[in-house]
Design a protein around this motif. Structure first.
Motif, short mmCIF file in Angstrom:
data_model
loop_
_atom_site.label_atom_id
_atom_site.label_comp_id
_atom_site.label_asym_id
_atom_site.label_seq_id
_atom_site.Cartn_x
_atom_site.Cartn_y
_atom_site.Cartn_z
N ARG A 71 9.73 2.48 -29.68
CA ARG A 71 11.16 2.78 -29.50
C ARG A 71 12.00 1.51 -29.43
O ARG A 71 13.12 1.48 -29.96
N SER A 75 14.97 0.38 -32.04
CA SER A 75 16.31 -0.08 -31.64
C SER A 75 16.64 -1.41 -32.29
O SER A 75 17.77 -1.63 -32.73
N SER A 101 18.44 1.37 -22.38
CA SER A 101 18.93 2.74 -22.46
C SER A 101 17.93 3.64 -21.75
O SER A 101 16.80 3.24 -21.47
N CYS A 102 18.34 4.83 -21.47
CA CYS A 102 17.46 5.80 -20.79
C CYS A 102 16.22 6.07 -21.64
O CYS A 102 15.13 6.21 -21.12
N LYS A 103 16.40 6.14 -22.94
CA LYS A 103 15.30 6.44 -23.85
C LYS A 103 14.26 5.31 -23.90
O LYS A 103 13.09 5.54 -24.13
N ASN A 104 14.69 4.08 -23.66
CA ASN A 104 13.80 2.91 -23.74
C ASN A 104 13.29 2.51 -22.38
O ASN A 104 13.35 1.34 -21.99
N SER A 105 12.75 3.47 -21.63
CA SER A 105 12.12 3.16 -20.35
C SER A 105 10.69 3.70 -20.37
O SER A 105 10.38 4.67 -21.05
N ASN A 108 10.43 7.36 -19.16
CA ASN A 108 10.90 8.31 -20.16
C ASN A 108 9.85 8.51 -21.24
O ASN A 108 9.64 9.63 -21.72
N CYS A 109 9.16 7.44 -21.61
CA CYS A 109 8.09 7.55 -22.61
C CYS A 109 6.88 8.29 -22.03
O CYS A 109 6.23 9.07 -22.73
N SER A 112 7.63 11.95 -22.15
CA SER A 112 8.25 12.45 -23.38
C SER A 112 7.47 13.67 -23.88
O SER A 112 6.32 13.91 -23.48
#
Length: 135
Positions: A71, A75, A101-105, A108-109, A112
């Motif tokens: 991810r 980016s 970002s929230c997605k790049n933590s 979060n992964c 997922s």
């Protein structure tokens, strides 16, 4: 335009490598869990089946790490795609601090959809096999 294309190719190769590593980890996780079940079938100790959770947890964490790296490089790819040709520096630095970002933590992964729908059923299978074999 040549510099930009080469830089994007470098980043795309890294993204492909991360996706390949993630796929290999999933295969190894299933193989090790199946191998542990085969070995545990010979032993009657109930605690031996708990060893099957170790590769599930370890590979889940490693797979989440590779997903995070993928991810981050996606980016970076997007950033380079929008960068002017004259500003291309061939940097491959993709850190969570840079692409915050929230997605790049990691968390979060870890939770997922792609991770949960693979490792959670694998953990449930481990629980089911341990339960069925030692009722």
């Amino acid at each position: 335009m040549e510099n930009k294309r080469k830089h994007l190719e470098l980043i795309q190769n890294i993204i492909s490598r991360m996706a390949s590593n993630s796929f290999m980890l999933k295969g190894w996780a299933v193989t090790l869990v199946a191998g542990i079940f085969v070995l545990a079938g010979k032993d009657t100790d109930k605690l031996y089946f708990l060893v099957a959770y170790i590769p599930v947890i370890v590979f889940w964490g490693l797979d989440a790490y590779y997903l995070l790296q993928e991810r981050l490089y996606r980016s970076l790819y997007d950033k380079v795609r929008h960068t002017d040709e004259n500003n291309i520096d061939f940097s491959l630095k993709a850190t969570p601090e840079e692409f915050n970002s929230c997605k790049n933590s990691f968390w979060n992964c870890l939770f997922s959809n792609t991770e949960l729908w693979f490792y959670l059923p694998l953990a449930l299978v481990c629980t089911g096999v341990a339960f069925v074999t030692h009722i």
